[in-house]
Enzyme design. Structure first.
Site, PDB file in Angstrom:
ATOM      1  N   HIS A 211      -9.260   6.740 -33.492  1.00  0.00           N
ATOM      2  CA  HIS A 211      -8.764   6.886 -32.070  1.00  0.00           C
ATOM      3  C   HIS A 211      -7.410   7.128 -31.632  1.00  0.00           C
ATOM      4  O   HIS A 211      -7.011   7.203 -30.526  1.00  0.00           O
ATOM      5  CB  HIS A 211      -9.348   5.375 -31.380  1.00  0.00           C
ATOM      6  CG  HIS A 211      -8.615   4.326 -31.727  1.00  0.00           C
ATOM      7  ND1 HIS A 211      -8.841   3.630 -32.943  1.00  0.00           N
ATOM      8  CD2 HIS A 211      -7.234   3.829 -31.306  1.00  0.00           C
ATOM      9  CE1 HIS A 211      -7.774   2.536 -33.069  1.00  0.00           C
ATOM     10  NE2 HIS A 211      -6.828   2.846 -32.100  1.00  0.00           N
TER      11      HIS A 211
HETATM   12  C1  UD1 Z   1      -5.242   1.543 -26.856  1.00  0.00           C
HETATM   13  C2  UD1 Z   1      -4.074   1.120 -27.258  1.00  0.00           C
HETATM   14  C3  UD1 Z   1      -3.714   1.254 -28.869  1.00  0.00           C
HETATM   15  C4  UD1 Z   1      -5.053   0.453 -29.527  1.00  0.00           C
HETATM   16  C5  UD1 Z   1      -6.420   1.043 -28.830  1.00  0.00           C
HETATM   17  C6  UD1 Z   1      -7.497  -0.109 -29.626  1.00  0.00           C
HETATM   18  C7  UD1 Z   1      -1.937   1.463 -26.077  1.00  0.00           C
HETATM   19  C8  UD1 Z   1      -1.097   2.657 -25.762  1.00  0.00           C
HETATM   20  N1  UD1 Z   1      -2.882   2.174 -26.693  1.00  0.00           N
HETATM   21  O1  UD1 Z   1      -5.657   2.921 -27.152  1.00  0.00           O
HETATM   22  O2  UD1 Z   1      -2.983   0.946 -29.471  1.00  0.00           O
HETATM   23  O3  UD1 Z   1      -5.320   0.829 -31.025  1.00  0.00           O
HETATM   24  O4  UD1 Z   1      -6.541   0.775 -27.620  1.00  0.00           O
HETATM   25  O5  UD1 Z   1      -8.820   0.478 -29.186  1.00  0.00           O
HETATM   26  O6  UD1 Z   1      -2.052   0.550 -25.557  1.00  0.00           O
HETATM   27  N2  UD1 Z   1     -11.824   4.215 -22.331  1.00  0.00           N
HETATM   28  C9  UD1 Z   1     -13.074   3.947 -21.997  1.00  0.00           C
HETATM   29  N3  UD1 Z   1     -13.639   2.655 -21.835  1.00  0.00           N
HETATM   30  C10 UD1 Z   1     -12.811   1.624 -22.131  1.00  0.00           C
HETATM   31  C11 UD1 Z   1     -11.626   1.825 -22.717  1.00  0.00           C
HETATM   32  C12 UD1 Z   1     -10.942   3.125 -22.524  1.00  0.00           C
HETATM   33  O7  UD1 Z   1     -13.832   4.894 -21.819  1.00  0.00           O
HETATM   34  O8  UD1 Z   1     -13.098   0.437 -22.048  1.00  0.00           O
HETATM   35  C13 UD1 Z   1     -11.301   5.596 -22.570  1.00  0.00           C
HETATM   36  C14 UD1 Z   1     -10.799   6.090 -21.265  1.00  0.00           C
HETATM   37  O9  UD1 Z   1     -10.976   7.390 -21.266  1.00  0.00           O
HETATM   38  C15 UD1 Z   1      -9.245   6.127 -21.619  1.00  0.00           C
HETATM   39  C16 UD1 Z   1      -9.065   6.261 -23.136  1.00  0.00           C
HETATM   40  O10 UD1 Z   1     -10.411   5.646 -23.581  1.00  0.00           O
HETATM   41  O11 UD1 Z   1      -8.371   6.976 -20.894  1.00  0.00           O
HETATM   42  C17 UD1 Z   1      -8.057   5.512 -23.815  1.00  0.00           C
HETATM   43  O12 UD1 Z   1      -7.827   4.274 -23.456  1.00  0.00           O
HETATM   44  P1  UD1 Z   1      -6.582   3.606 -23.518  1.00  0.00           P
HETATM   45  O13 UD1 Z   1      -6.482   1.930 -23.450  1.00  0.00           O
HETATM   46  O14 UD1 Z   1      -5.474   4.057 -22.553  1.00  0.00           O
HETATM   47  O15 UD1 Z   1      -5.957   3.826 -25.027  1.00  0.00           O
HETATM   48  P2  UD1 Z   1      -6.647   3.714 -26.182  1.00  0.00           P
HETATM   49  O16 UD1 Z   1      -6.875   4.820 -26.925  1.00  0.00           O
HETATM   50  O17 UD1 Z   1      -8.079   2.823 -26.186  1.00  0.00           O
HETATM   51  N1  UDP Z   2     -13.747  -3.304 -34.262  1.00  0.00           N
HETATM   52  C1  UDP Z   2     -14.865  -3.598 -33.641  1.00  0.00           C
HETATM   53  N2  UDP Z   2     -15.737  -2.559 -33.530  1.00  0.00           N
HETATM   54  C2  UDP Z   2     -15.904  -1.271 -33.808  1.00  0.00           C
HETATM   55  C3  UDP Z   2     -14.555  -1.118 -34.010  1.00  0.00           C
HETATM   56  C4  UDP Z   2     -13.665  -1.799 -34.584  1.00  0.00           C
HETATM   57  O1  UDP Z   2     -15.332  -4.750 -33.823  1.00  0.00           O
HETATM   58  O2  UDP Z   2     -16.703  -0.441 -33.338  1.00  0.00           O
HETATM   59  C5  UDP Z   2     -12.607  -4.335 -34.471  1.00  0.00           C
HETATM   60  C6  UDP Z   2     -12.009  -4.261 -35.942  1.00  0.00           C
HETATM   61  O3  UDP Z   2     -12.807  -4.798 -36.672  1.00  0.00           O
HETATM   62  C7  UDP Z   2     -10.762  -4.839 -35.837  1.00  0.00           C
HETATM   63  C8  UDP Z   2     -10.466  -4.528 -34.283  1.00  0.00           C
HETATM   64  O4  UDP Z   2     -11.755  -3.972 -33.599  1.00  0.00           O
HETATM   65  O5  UDP Z   2     -11.095  -6.263 -35.409  1.00  0.00           O
HETATM   66  C9  UDP Z   2      -9.457  -3.048 -34.354  1.00  0.00           C
HETATM   67  O6  UDP Z   2      -9.204  -2.641 -33.084  1.00  0.00           O
HETATM   68  P1  UDP Z   2      -8.902  -0.971 -33.065  1.00  0.00           P
HETATM   69  O7  UDP Z   2      -9.308  -0.151 -34.211  1.00  0.00           O
HETATM   70  O8  UDP Z   2      -9.563  -0.491 -31.680  1.00  0.00           O
HETATM   71  O9  UDP Z   2      -7.521  -1.019 -32.665  1.00  0.00           O
HETATM   72  P2  UDP Z   2      -6.334  -1.082 -33.652  1.00  0.00           P
HETATM   73  O10 UDP Z   2      -6.347  -2.160 -34.729  1.00  0.00           O
HETATM   74  O11 UDP Z   2      -5.792   0.330 -34.232  1.00  0.00           O
HETATM   75  O12 UDP Z   2      -4.980  -1.430 -32.774  1.00  0.00           O
END
Ligand code: UD1
Ligand code: UDP
Length: 367
Positions: A211
């Site tokens: 992601h």
């Molecule tokens: C965010 C965090 C990242 C973390 C990740 C975990 C920041 C800058 N980034 O990235 O550090 O590793 O979460 O998963 O805070 N979206 C949905 N539904 C949701 C959430 C997001 O559709 O419930 C989609 C939307 O199109 C959104 C995109 O995902 O624009 C990105 O979401 P965002 O929270 O901005 O960043 P992440 O890539 O999820």
């Molecule tokens: N995770 C989960 N379901 C998924 C993918 C990840 O429960 O389909 C859990 C994973 O085991 C870990 C956390 O989500 O506990 C990590 O989140 P993510 O990878 O979104 O964020 P990051 O750690 O990179 O910030």
């Protein structure tokens, strides 16, 4: 009496926050004679499978407040959180704020409270990728320079903070709170039926999560990674629970057809217990997640990190995790060579022991 209790406001916003905050909330509840929690969800993540599912799996109480900010550009999301959060803080007037990790919610809420003179504790302080192209690195730097208590998961984080001139009295090594959750819920995850549902058997499949914007927002990079997965999947079927950001990119870049031709099963993001059961029985994990690098390390599952750097060097030192970058050939070669190696053993790391939340709350109470 309620007025004498230490009021601790806890922030969650995005998926990786929930498994870190769950043990902290439960430790505050255990000390409810002296402590009181107010849980605030910023709403950064809002899909059922990116948020609510974790409250159910990890028995987190419903948030007292949901700011429902949703998605947006970095400035937009950060500003929205700050605007919505300030009146909540003024209303509740907590003694302490606890933030975890490195997401926009972490930094935005820290900024608000530090300007209001409310003490802030940062759980997972001091991690550094030394790559400011990563939005999380900016969040880590800003958060750590502002907070009153820096609670670190590993000794390398202490070293980073001292190098940045943070005073040693503010730094406390408490260990990895995410691993509290892993140990607590591993027995329950064993009841998950996810392997049957996906028709896979233990150690005969790989798991992928991706992601990071640097991997999925650039068509060439994302396509190269997916092609490598296609080659690997000829030897090892792959399950890919896909993050909504990456799902959108596959559609936008018209990569759906290509994906359908591989032995890669794209599925919705999984809840905590199903995902734990899935990766802990896998032969190999390929990821760009921060948390997954740590979880695979503890369980001894080989992990290939598709990034140029990591803020979690301890996982590399343990030998379970390898930094690969995103070159297609390298990913294919490393993944296929792991299939010829024996299955790994679980690891025990200092203070990754299931008691980090206890040490976190001890540190706050005695600060
Ligand atoms: C965010 C965090 C990242 C973390 C990740 C975990 C920041 C800058 N980034 O990235 O550090 O590793 O979460 O998963 O805070 N979206 C949905 N539904 C949701 C959430 C997001 O559709 O419930 C989609 C939307 O199109 C959104 C995109 O995902 O624009 C990105 O979401 P965002 O929270 O901005 O960043 P992440 O890539 O999820
Ligand atoms: N995770 C989960 N379901 C998924 C993918 C990840 O429960 O389909 C859990 C994973 O085991 C870990 C956390 O989500 O506990 C990590 O989140 P993510 O990878 O979104 O964020 P990051 O750690 O990179 O910030």
């Amino acid at each position: 009496m309620a007025e004498n209790k230490l009021k601790i406001m806890c922030i969650v916003g995005a998926r990786p926050n929930f498994m870190k905050m769950a043990p902290i909330m439960s430790e505050i509840a255990r000390r409810s004679d002296k402590l009181e929690a107010v849980l605030v969800h910023t709403g950064q993540h809002y899909d059922e499978l990116m948020s609510d599912a974790f409250f159910a799996d990890l028995e987190i109480p419903r948030p007292d407040v949901n700011l429902a900010v949703g998605s947006g550009s970095h400035a937009e999301q950060t500003a929205k959180i700050m605007l919505a959060f300030e009146p909540v803080v003024l209303n509740h007037r907590p003694d302490w704020l606890i933030v975890v990790g490195d997401v926009n919610s972490t930094m935005a809420c820290t900024l608000v409270c530090s300007k209001l003179g409310i003490k802030v504790a940062h759980v997972e302080a001091g991690l550094r990728s030394f790559d400011r192209n990563m939005p999380e690195e900016i969040n880590r730097l800003v958060t750590d320079v502002l907070v009153d208590l820096l609670l670190t998961p590993s000794r390398d984080a202490d070293t980073n903070l001292l190098r940045e001139g943070i005073s040693p009295e503010k730094i406390k090594f408490v260990g990895n709170v995410m691993i509290d959750t892993l140990y607590k819920y591993l027995p329950r995850a064993r009841h998950s039926k996810i392997l049957n549902t996906l028709a896979v058997t233990p150690f005969n499949y790989g798991v992928v999560t991706l992601h990071r914007p640097s991997n999925v927002d650039d068509k060439k990079v994302f396509q190269g990674i997916l092609e490598a997965l296609g080659v690997i999947s000829e030897r090892l079927p792959i399950i890919f629970p896909i993050h909504p950001r990456s799902r959108e990119r596959i559609k936008q870049f018209k990569l759906d057809k290509k994906m359908a031709s591989y032995n890669v099963k794209l599925i919705d993001p999984l809840g905590y217990l199903d995902f734990l059961q899935l990766y802990s029985n896998s032969r190999l994990v390929l990821t760009d997640s921060g948390g997954v690098q740590e979880e695979t390390t503890v369980l001894g599952i080989p992990c290939l990190t598709l990034r140029e750097n990591t803020e979690r060097p301890i996982t590399i030192k343990q030998g379970t995790n390898r930094l690969l970058g995103t070159t297609r050939k390298k990913i294919e070669q490393e993944a296929l060579s792991i299939l010829n190696q024996p299955i790994g053993e679980p690891r025990r790391l200092e203070f990754w022991d299931g008691y980090a939340a206890e040490r976190i709350i001890d540190a706050i109470v005695s600060a």
